[in-house]
Design a protein around this motif. Structure first.
Motif, PDB file in Angstrom:
ATOM      1  N   GLY A  34       0.808  -1.215   0.000  1.00  0.00           N
ATOM      2  CA  GLY A  34       0.000   0.000   0.000  1.00  0.00           C
ATOM      3  C   GLY A  34       0.836   1.258   0.000  1.00  0.00           C
ATOM      4  O   GLY A  34       1.191   1.783  -1.063  1.00  0.00           O
ATOM      5  N   VAL A  35       1.231   1.735   1.173  1.00  0.00           N
ATOM      6  CA  VAL A  35       1.924   3.020   1.251  1.00  0.00           C
ATOM      7  C   VAL A  35       3.269   2.983   0.522  1.00  0.00           C
ATOM      8  O   VAL A  35       3.962   1.947   0.504  1.00  0.00           O
ATOM      9  N   GLY A  36       3.550   4.107  -0.103  1.00  0.00           N
ATOM     10  CA  GLY A  36       4.793   4.200  -0.876  1.00  0.00           C
ATOM     11  C   GLY A  36       5.974   4.432   0.040  1.00  0.00           C
ATOM     12  O   GLY A  36       6.482   5.562   0.144  1.00  0.00           O
ATOM     13  N   ALA A 101      11.052  22.850   3.664  1.00  0.00           N
ATOM     14  CA  ALA A 101       9.618  22.595   3.867  1.00  0.00           C
ATOM     15  C   ALA A 101       9.434  21.303   4.647  1.00  0.00           C
ATOM     16  O   ALA A 101      10.366  20.507   4.786  1.00  0.00           O
ATOM     17  N   LEU A 102       8.214  21.091   5.119  1.00  0.00           N
ATOM     18  CA  LEU A 102       7.917  19.848   5.851  1.00  0.00           C
ATOM     19  C   LEU A 102       7.717  18.729   4.827  1.00  0.00           C
ATOM     20  O   LEU A 102       6.596  18.329   4.513  1.00  0.00           O
ATOM     21  N   SER A 103       8.849  18.291   4.268  1.00  0.00           N
ATOM     22  CA  SER A 103       8.876  17.232   3.266  1.00  0.00           C
ATOM     23  C   SER A 103       8.092  17.631   2.012  1.00  0.00           C
ATOM     24  O   SER A 103       7.782  18.823   1.827  1.00  0.00           O
ATOM     25  N   GLY A 104       7.746  16.686   1.170  1.00  0.00           N
ATOM     26  CA  GLY A 104       7.112  17.041  -0.096  1.00  0.00           C
ATOM     27  C   GLY A 104       5.724  17.623   0.097  1.00  0.00           C
ATOM     28  O   GLY A 104       5.326  18.577  -0.576  1.00  0.00           O
ATOM     29  N   THR A 105       5.014  17.050   1.063  1.00  0.00           N
ATOM     30  CA  THR A 105       3.660  17.547   1.336  1.00  0.00           C
ATOM     31  C   THR A 105       3.702  19.016   1.733  1.00  0.00           C
ATOM     32  O   THR A 105       2.965  19.843   1.210  1.00  0.00           O
ATOM     33  N   GLY A 106       4.619  19.339   2.642  1.00  0.00           N
ATOM     34  CA  GLY A 106       4.720  20.714   3.127  1.00  0.00           C
ATOM     35  C   GLY A 106       5.139  21.668   2.032  1.00  0.00           C
ATOM     36  O   GLY A 106       4.669  22.802   1.959  1.00  0.00           O
ATOM     37  N   LEU A 178       2.911  19.009 -12.213  1.00  0.00           N
ATOM     38  CA  LEU A 178       3.571  17.939 -12.978  1.00  0.00           C
ATOM     39  C   LEU A 178       4.425  17.099 -12.031  1.00  0.00           C
ATOM     40  O   LEU A 178       5.090  17.634 -11.148  1.00  0.00           O
ATOM     41  N   HIS A 179       4.369  15.794 -12.217  1.00  0.00           N
ATOM     42  CA  HIS A 179       5.261  14.916 -11.452  1.00  0.00           C
ATOM     43  C   HIS A 179       6.582  14.874 -12.210  1.00  0.00           C
ATOM     44  O   HIS A 179       6.612  14.421 -13.362  1.00  0.00           O
ATOM     45  N   ALA A 180       7.665  15.285 -11.594  1.00  0.00           N
ATOM     46  CA  ALA A 180       8.953  15.372 -12.305  1.00  0.00           C
ATOM     47  C   ALA A 180       9.420  13.989 -12.777  1.00  0.00           C
ATOM     48  O   ALA A 180       9.980  13.847 -13.859  1.00  0.00           O
ATOM     49  N   HIS A 183       5.767   9.027 -11.784  1.00  0.00           N
ATOM     50  CA  HIS A 183       4.391   9.495 -11.540  1.00  0.00           C
ATOM     51  C   HIS A 183       3.659   8.560 -10.581  1.00  0.00           C
ATOM     52  O   HIS A 183       3.699   7.342 -10.706  1.00  0.00           O
ATOM     53  N   ASN A 184       3.028   9.177  -9.592  1.00  0.00           N
ATOM     54  CA  ASN A 184       2.242   8.437  -8.600  1.00  0.00           C
ATOM     55  C   ASN A 184       0.762   8.689  -8.882  1.00  0.00           C
ATOM     56  O   ASN A 184       0.348   9.828  -8.935  1.00  0.00           O
ATOM     57  N   PRO A 185      -0.060   7.693  -9.128  1.00  0.00           N
ATOM     58  CA  PRO A 185       0.129   6.260  -8.902  1.00  0.00           C
ATOM     59  C   PRO A 185       0.491   5.446 -10.147  1.00  0.00           C
ATOM     60  O   PRO A 185       0.686   4.247 -10.037  1.00  0.00           O
ATOM     61  N   PHE A 211       6.489  21.510 -10.398  1.00  0.00           N
ATOM     62  CA  PHE A 211       6.961  20.120 -10.353  1.00  0.00           C
ATOM     63  C   PHE A 211       6.942  19.589  -8.930  1.00  0.00           C
ATOM     64  O   PHE A 211       7.552  20.163  -8.035  1.00  0.00           O
ATOM     65  N   ASP A 212       6.261  18.460  -8.753  1.00  0.00           N
ATOM     66  CA  ASP A 212       6.355  17.746  -7.487  1.00  0.00           C
ATOM     67  C   ASP A 212       7.394  16.647  -7.720  1.00  0.00           C
ATOM     68  O   ASP A 212       7.143  15.701  -8.471  1.00  0.00           O
ATOM     69  N   MET A 213       8.584  16.803  -7.126  1.00  0.00           N
ATOM     70  CA  MET A 213       9.659  15.825  -7.331  1.00  0.00           C
ATOM     71  C   MET A 213       9.902  15.084  -6.014  1.00  0.00           C
ATOM     72  O   MET A 213      10.789  15.408  -5.238  1.00  0.00           O
ATOM     73  N   TYR A 246      12.867  14.324   0.751  1.00  0.00           N
ATOM     74  CA  TYR A 246      13.908  13.328   1.037  1.00  0.00           C
ATOM     75  C   TYR A 246      13.319  12.107   1.737  1.00  0.00           C
ATOM     76  O   TYR A 246      14.035  11.291   2.308  1.00  0.00           O
ATOM     77  N   ALA A 247      11.981  12.007   1.688  1.00  0.00           N
ATOM     78  CA  ALA A 247      11.328  10.873   2.369  1.00  0.00           C
ATOM     79  C   ALA A 247      11.756   9.562   1.736  1.00  0.00           C
ATOM     80  O   ALA A 247      12.243   8.650   2.407  1.00  0.00           O
ATOM     81  N   LYS A 248      11.599   9.447   0.411  1.00  0.00           N
ATOM     82  CA  LYS A 248      11.854   8.163  -0.237  1.00  0.00           C
ATOM     83  C   LYS A 248      13.308   8.002  -0.632  1.00  0.00           C
ATOM     84  O   LYS A 248      13.930   6.995  -0.329  1.00  0.00           O
ATOM     85  N   GLN A 255      11.300  12.269   9.184  1.00  0.00           N
ATOM     86  CA  GLN A 255      12.037  13.494   9.508  1.00  0.00           C
ATOM     87  C   GLN A 255      11.417  14.722   8.843  1.00  0.00           C
ATOM     88  O   GLN A 255      11.759  15.849   9.192  1.00  0.00           O
ATOM     89  N   ARG A 256      10.567  14.491   7.865  1.00  0.00           N
ATOM     90  CA  ARG A 256       9.845  15.573   7.197  1.00  0.00           C
ATOM     91  C   ARG A 256      10.820  16.593   6.596  1.00  0.00           C
ATOM     92  O   ARG A 256      10.737  17.790   6.869  1.00  0.00           O
ATOM     93  N   ALA A 257      11.752  16.099   5.805  1.00  0.00           N
ATOM     94  CA  ALA A 257      12.771  16.980   5.205  1.00  0.00           C
ATOM     95  C   ALA A 257      12.449  17.210   3.734  1.00  0.00           C
ATOM     96  O   ALA A 257      12.355  16.256   2.953  1.00  0.00           O
TER      97      ALA A 257
HETATM   98  C1  LIG Z   1       3.930  12.526  -5.657  1.00  0.00           C
HETATM   99  C2  LIG Z   1       4.109  12.669  -4.178  1.00  0.00           C
HETATM  100  N1  LIG Z   1       4.349  13.909  -3.658  1.00  0.00           N
HETATM  101  C3  LIG Z   1       4.542  14.088  -2.330  1.00  0.00           C
HETATM  102  C4  LIG Z   1       4.451  13.029  -1.459  1.00  0.00           C
HETATM  103  C5  LIG Z   1       4.616  13.347   0.019  1.00  0.00           C
HETATM  104  O1  LIG Z   1       5.725  12.797   0.544  1.00  0.00           O
HETATM  105  P1  LIG Z   1       6.360  13.467   1.858  1.00  0.00           P
HETATM  106  O2  LIG Z   1       6.469  12.332   2.827  1.00  0.00           O
HETATM  107  O3  LIG Z   1       5.485  14.571   2.357  1.00  0.00           O
HETATM  108  O4  LIG Z   1       7.681  13.968   1.406  1.00  0.00           O
HETATM  109  C6  LIG Z   1       4.177  11.713  -1.930  1.00  0.00           C
HETATM  110  C7  LIG Z   1       4.064  10.574  -0.996  1.00  0.00           C
HETATM  111  N2  LIG Z   1       3.501   9.517  -1.332  1.00  0.00           N
HETATM  112  C8  LIG Z   1       3.368   8.280  -0.600  1.00  0.00           C
HETATM  113  C9  LIG Z   1       3.124   8.408   0.897  1.00  0.00           C
HETATM  114  C10 LIG Z   1       1.944   9.290   1.235  1.00  0.00           C
HETATM  115  O5  LIG Z   1       0.836   9.068   0.718  1.00  0.00           O
HETATM  116  O6  LIG Z   1       2.165  10.234   2.010  1.00  0.00           O
HETATM  117  C11 LIG Z   1       2.287   7.395  -1.247  1.00  0.00           C
HETATM  118  O7  LIG Z   1       1.722   7.801  -2.282  1.00  0.00           O
HETATM  119  O8  LIG Z   1       2.069   6.289  -0.731  1.00  0.00           O
HETATM  120  C12 LIG Z   1       4.023  11.547  -3.310  1.00  0.00           C
HETATM  121  O9  LIG Z   1       3.793  10.326  -3.833  1.00  0.00           O
END
Ligand SMILES: Cc1[nH+]cc(COP(=O)(O)O)c(/C=N/[C@@H](CC(=O)O)C(=O)O)c1O
Length: 399
Positions: A34-36, A101-106, A178-180, A183-185, A211-213, A246-248, A255-257
């Motif tokens: 499930g979770v990435g 920022a607080l990771s990609g989400t932030g 755009l996903h750099a 692409h998720n999913p 770009f969301d990288m 830097y999550a993945k 760490q939310r980096a």
């Molecule tokens: C495209 C994309 N952008 C940002 C994030 C956020 O990651 P962060 O941890 O804030 O740096 C995720 C996380 N995706 C996986 C985890 C989640 O849903 O938070 C996922 O799709 O499973 C992405 O898949």
């Protein structure tokens, strides 16, 4: 009546809710795809050796002082080199407004709030499908969303002509998410040639690309290669926005980096934009966490640790690519009547299997296999130990 009596229970998050269900399942056969989040071949989370070494170097001599509202300058510097290139003219000319920022989400959320505050009439075009949280982020920032064609279900690939039509038909100067890379999913990325055509059309239409990288280095195993789309747009003279995580790719999930950057016209504009990004951060969380930023800075700034990181991120990408091949071969060996080419054609963390929500439910109910209901398989959850079990279950529900 009670003060909070009207507050309804929130719906389960389509991704994180799957993890909860997996954890609650007592079955010894359960499989979480499930979770990435990366897992090794034993299904265990991984702390990279480069991260452990960085931790060793800072153990004990950490200070716990506040970072500036914009975060760690060093981490930002290293992040910009990673995304824009070691020798980027834009870095030299100080044209990039960037904050930790607080990771990609932030990073995405900061951008969305900035967009709302300074371009209140703008909207954002989001690919169909996309990471489910993208919709929540721009919804809560109150930026109107439109969708644009991206995935082609029949070929399980890119609907390039549909994509180009939507780019052409959007009003001039529209914002596009755009996903750099990776692409998720869907795991479907434009080819380099297609990125060039997209970039050209963006110039014609004066669109703004954000770009969301979140997977740089994790898709191909090479961070430079995974930044190719961004570099193409930069060469074509676009201003861009970029959310880095830097999550993945560094395994720093908790760490939310991350880093948000916006390429501006000149240094003065970058200073103004950065100051406004800090104004948004201050009342939201004031300043970002110090630890993860320090780990990132130490790894990327030290040539020895950076080359160790490059080796390790390639190792993660390679393991996933190996599991793609294994899953496809197992399905073919089982005599599946369906084509599973897309499992190895797709790239990055996820395989967009094409299974229906009902088939996904059967995988969970009958086989204790957990994935999001859109049929997305987080390939990092596949191991040499569970790949045949997974293939057999997929075959049973799809034959
Ligand atoms: C495209 C994309 N952008 C940002 C994030 C956020 O990651 P962060 O941890 O804030 O740096 C995720 C996380 N995706 C996986 C985890 C989640 O849903 O938070 C996922 O799709 O499973 C992405 O898949």
């Amino acid at each position: 009546s009670s003060l909070f009596g009207h507050v309804e229970p929130a719906p389960k998050d389509p991704i994180l809710g799957v993890t909860e269900a997996f954890l609650a399942d007592p079955s010894p056969d359960k499989v979480n795809v499930g979770v990435g989040a990366y897992r090794d071949d034993n299904g265990q989370p991984v702390v990279l050796d480069c991260v452990r070494e960085a931790e060793r170097r800072i153990a004990g001599n950490l200070n716990m002082e506040y970072l500036p509202m914009g975060g760690s300058i060093k981490m930002i510097e290293e992040s910009l080199k990673l995304a824009y290139g070691e020798d980027s003219e834009f870095i030299k000319d100080k044209r990039i407004a960037a904050v930790q920022a607080l990771s990609g989400t932030g990073a995405c959320r900061l951008f969305a709030d900035f967009q709302k505050r300074f371009l209140p009439d703008s909207q954002i075009y989001i690919p169909t499908p996309t990471w489910s949280n993208h919709h929540n982020i721009w919804r809560d920032a109150q930026v109107p969303q439109k969708t644009f064609t991206y995935y082609h279900p029949e070929s399980r690939g890119l609907d390039f002509s549909g994509l180009m039509n939507d780019i052409k038909n959007a009003p001039d100067g529209s914002f596009f998410l755009l996903h750099a890379c990776a692409h998720n999913p869907t795991g479907v990325d434009p080819t380099e040639e297609q990125w060039r055509e997209i970039s050209h059309q963006f110039k014609v239409k004066k669109h703004f690309p954000f770009f969301d990288m979140a997977y740089q280095g994790f898709a191909s195993g090479d961070p430079e290669r995974d930044a190719k789309a961004i570099r193409i747009f930069l060469e074509d003279g676009h201003q861009i926005g970029c959310a880095q995580s830097y999550a993945k790719n560094m395994g720093l999930y908790g760490q939310r980096a991350g880093c948000l950057s916006i390429l501006c016209e000149d240094e003065m504009q970058a200073v103004a934009v950065k100051s406004q990004l800090q104004q948004i951060a201050r009342p939201m969380y004031s300043n970002p966490p110090v630890h993860g930023a320090l780990v990132v800075s130490i790894i990327l700034n030290d040539p020895e640790l950076k080359s160790l990181w490059l080796k390790e991120v390639k190792g993660m990408a390679d393991r996933i690519i190996g599991m793609r091949k294994a899953l496809k071969e197992n399905l073919e060996k089982l005599g599946s009547p369906l084509s599973w080419e897309h499992i190895t054609n797709q790239i990055g963390m996820f395989c967009y299997s094409g299974m229906t929500p009902e088939q996904v439910d059967r995988l969970t109910d009958e086989y204790h296999i957990y994935m999001t209901r859109n049929g997305r398989i987080s390939m990092a959850g596949v191991t040499t130990g569970n790949v045949s079990y997974l293939a057999n279950a997929i075959h049973e529900v799809t034959k």
